[in-house]
Scaffold this active site. Structure first.
Site, short mmCIF file in Angstrom:
data_model
loop_
_atom_site.label_atom_id
_atom_site.label_comp_id
_atom_site.label_asym_id
_atom_site.label_seq_id
_atom_site.Cartn_x
_atom_site.Cartn_y
_atom_site.Cartn_z
N ILE A 8 0.87 -1.29 -0.07
CA ILE A 8 -0.03 -0.13 0.06
C ILE A 8 0.75 1.15 -0.04
CG2 ILE A 8 -1.83 1.14 1.30
CD1 ILE A 8 -2.42 -1.72 2.60
N ASN A 10 0.87 4.33 1.03
CA ASN A 10 1.01 5.22 2.16
C ASN A 10 1.52 4.57 3.51
OD1 ASN A 10 -1.24 3.59 2.81
ND2 ASN A 10 -2.30 5.29 3.40
N CYS A 11 1.91 3.13 3.36
CA CYS A 11 2.57 2.47 4.40
C CYS A 11 4.00 2.72 4.57
CB CYS A 11 2.40 0.94 4.06
SG CYS A 11 3.40 -0.37 5.22
N ASP A 12 4.29 3.06 5.72
CA ASP A 12 5.78 3.59 5.88
C ASP A 12 6.92 2.53 5.64
OD1 ASP A 12 5.13 6.09 6.78
OD2 ASP A 12 5.11 5.44 8.98
N LYS A 15 7.14 2.45 1.78
CA LYS A 15 7.67 3.67 1.42
C LYS A 15 9.28 3.36 1.59
CE LYS A 15 4.23 6.94 2.57
NZ LYS A 15 4.04 7.96 3.41
#
Length: 120
Positions: A8, A10-12, A15
């Site tokens: 996903i 927006n998952c840190d 990223k």
């Protein structure tokens, strides 16, 4: 084999993995499983390569929001497969295919070993 990073955006942790791959010059496709979904065959193949309890993130918010009854139903590979297809957010992220053995989660050290990068 083509490398595909599943997760996903927006998952840190996703990223960090995407940044690491790009910074180290590794081409990959990104598959956003919230928008693009997941095929049964893909998740079944993951389960053939790693244990279901590694793929199901029991520490995450999505797992904790499930009812006690629903959590109690996840007891084996088949029930985990159904849960991951119903709710892909319960999958530990990211999942990386095509860079050797299936990789679940991210750490710089692990990716360094996986890709043979000395700079890791």
């Amino acid at each position: 084999m083509k490398k595909t990073l599943y997760g996903i955006p927006n998952c840190d942790t996703v990223k960090k993995a995407r940044t690491w791959l790009a910074d180290h010059g590794h081409a990959f496709d990104f598959h956003d499983f919230k928008k693009q979904g997941l095929e049964r065959a893909t998740v079944a193949a993951w389960l053939d390569q790693t244990d279901w309890d590694i793929l199901v993130n029991r520490k995450g918010t999505t797992w904790r929001k499930l009812s006690d009854e629903r959590r109690a139903q996840v007891v084996d590979k088949a029930s985990a497969l159904e849960l991951m297809l119903e709710n892909p957010s319960v999958i530990k992220r990211p999942v990386l295919e095509g860079a050797g053995p299936l990789s679940v989660g991210f750490s710089e050290a692990h990716y360094g070993v996986l890709f043979g990068d000395k700079a890791a």
